[in-house]
Write a protein that holds these residues in place. Structure first.
Motif, PDB file in Angstrom:
ATOM      1  N   VAL A  29      53.988  32.566   6.467  1.00 26.76           N
ATOM      2  CA  VAL A  29      55.001  32.254   5.661  1.00 26.76           C
ATOM      3  C   VAL A  29      56.312  32.317   6.309  1.00 26.76           C
ATOM      4  O   VAL A  29      56.578  33.433   6.743  1.00 26.76           O
ATOM      5  N   ALA A  30      57.191  31.296   6.758  1.00 21.38           N
ATOM      6  CA  ALA A  30      58.225  31.224   7.225  1.00 21.38           C
ATOM      7  C   ALA A  30      59.464  31.427   6.036  1.00 21.38           C
ATOM      8  O   ALA A  30      59.399  30.667   5.138  1.00 21.38           O
ATOM      9  N   LEU A  31      60.178  32.639   5.997  1.00 18.12           N
ATOM     10  CA  LEU A  31      61.353  32.870   5.310  1.00 18.12           C
ATOM     11  C   LEU A  31      62.717  32.298   6.003  1.00 18.12           C
ATOM     12  O   LEU A  31      63.036  33.071   6.902  1.00 18.12           O
ATOM     13  N   VAL A  32      63.181  31.212   5.599  1.00 18.60           N
ATOM     14  CA  VAL A  32      64.412  30.646   6.306  1.00 18.60           C
ATOM     15  C   VAL A  32      65.552  30.881   5.195  1.00 18.60           C
ATOM     16  O   VAL A  32      65.496  30.209   4.110  1.00 18.60           O
ATOM     17  N   PHE A  50      53.125  27.869   4.921  1.00 16.08           N
ATOM     18  CA  PHE A  50      54.271  27.695   3.947  1.00 16.08           C
ATOM     19  C   PHE A  50      55.629  28.044   4.483  1.00 16.08           C
ATOM     20  O   PHE A  50      55.809  28.973   5.279  1.00 16.08           O
ATOM     21  N   VAL A  51      56.523  27.251   3.903  1.00 15.59           N
ATOM     22  CA  VAL A  51      58.146  27.388   4.389  1.00 15.59           C
ATOM     23  C   VAL A  51      58.956  27.752   3.024  1.00 15.59           C
ATOM     24  O   VAL A  51      58.537  26.857   2.286  1.00 15.59           O
ATOM     25  N   ALA A  52      59.268  28.915   2.994  1.00 15.50           N
ATOM     26  CA  ALA A  52      60.283  29.289   1.808  1.00 15.50           C
ATOM     27  C   ALA A  52      61.783  29.429   2.162  1.00 15.50           C
ATOM     28  O   ALA A  52      61.833  30.066   3.404  1.00 15.50           O
ATOM     29  N   ARG A  53      62.500  28.775   1.545  1.00 17.34           N
ATOM     30  CA  ARG A  53      64.183  28.710   1.881  1.00 17.34           C
ATOM     31  C   ARG A  53      64.732  29.455   0.865  1.00 17.34           C
ATOM     32  O   ARG A  53      64.219  29.546  -0.312  1.00 17.34           O
ATOM     33  N   ILE A  54      65.878  29.952   1.424  1.00 15.25           N
ATOM     34  CA  ILE A  54      66.723  30.565   0.239  1.00 15.25           C
ATOM     35  C   ILE A  54      68.083  29.682   0.396  1.00 15.25           C
ATOM     36  O   ILE A  54      68.676  29.459   1.109  1.00 15.25           O
ATOM     37  N   LYS A  55      68.197  29.476  -1.223  1.00 11.87           N
ATOM     38  CA  LYS A  55      69.498  28.822  -1.802  1.00 11.87           C
ATOM     39  C   LYS A  55      69.482  27.245  -1.749  1.00 11.87           C
ATOM     40  O   LYS A  55      69.838  26.433  -2.435  1.00 11.87           O
ATOM     41  N   LYS A  66      66.808  21.978  14.292  1.00 15.42           N
ATOM     42  CA  LYS A  66      67.137  23.625  14.011  1.00 15.42           C
ATOM     43  C   LYS A  66      66.451  24.064  13.042  1.00 15.42           C
ATOM     44  O   LYS A  66      66.157  25.195  13.260  1.00 15.42           O
ATOM     45  N   TYR A  67      66.353  23.596  11.867  1.00 14.53           N
ATOM     46  CA  TYR A  67      65.916  24.124  10.637  1.00 14.53           C
ATOM     47  C   TYR A  67      64.355  23.680  10.067  1.00 14.53           C
ATOM     48  O   TYR A  67      63.868  24.131   8.859  1.00 14.53           O
ATOM     49  N   GLY A  68      63.811  22.699  10.753  1.00 22.30           N
ATOM     50  CA  GLY A  68      62.554  22.151  10.401  1.00 22.30           C
ATOM     51  C   GLY A  68      62.770  21.025   9.176  1.00 22.30           C
ATOM     52  O   GLY A  68      64.041  20.873   8.850  1.00 22.30           O
ATOM     53  N   THR A  69      61.638  20.709   8.438  1.00 15.21           N
ATOM     54  CA  THR A  69      61.854  19.595   7.582  1.00 15.21           C
ATOM     55  C   THR A  69      61.296  19.965   6.294  1.00 15.21           C
ATOM     56  O   THR A  69      61.419  19.528   5.364  1.00 15.21           O
TER      57      THR A  69
END
Length: 72
Positions: free
Chosen positions: A18-21, A41-46, A57-60
């Motif tokens: 899990v990537a926490l971005v 899995f990619v988890a993003r904040i906000k 830079k941030y992925g898709t």
């Protein structure tokens, strides 16, 4: 969206990467989009929106979003 328990979520991601971005100035200086998107899995904040010029830079991907929902 259905509510899931902490235990159900733990079982769902167990054994996965899990990537926490999160938002941050340092992240904007590094081309790591392909690394982020390579996680199970990619988890993003906000925020989940990534403008096309920032995808390198941030992925898709965004599989999970952590937010207080005040700005989304």
């Amino acid at each position: 969206m259905p509510f899931i328990t902490e235990e159900s979520f733990r079982q769902f991601v167990e054994g996965k990467t899990v990537a926490l971005v999160g938002p941050g100035k340092l992240a904007s200086t590094i081309e790591q989009g392909s690394i982020i998107d390579g996680y199970d899995f990619v988890a993003r904040i906000k925020s989940y929106y990534i403008s096309p010029e920032k995808e390198s830079k941030y992925g898709t991907r965004t599989d999970f979003l952590y937010t207080d929902n005040n700005h989304t």
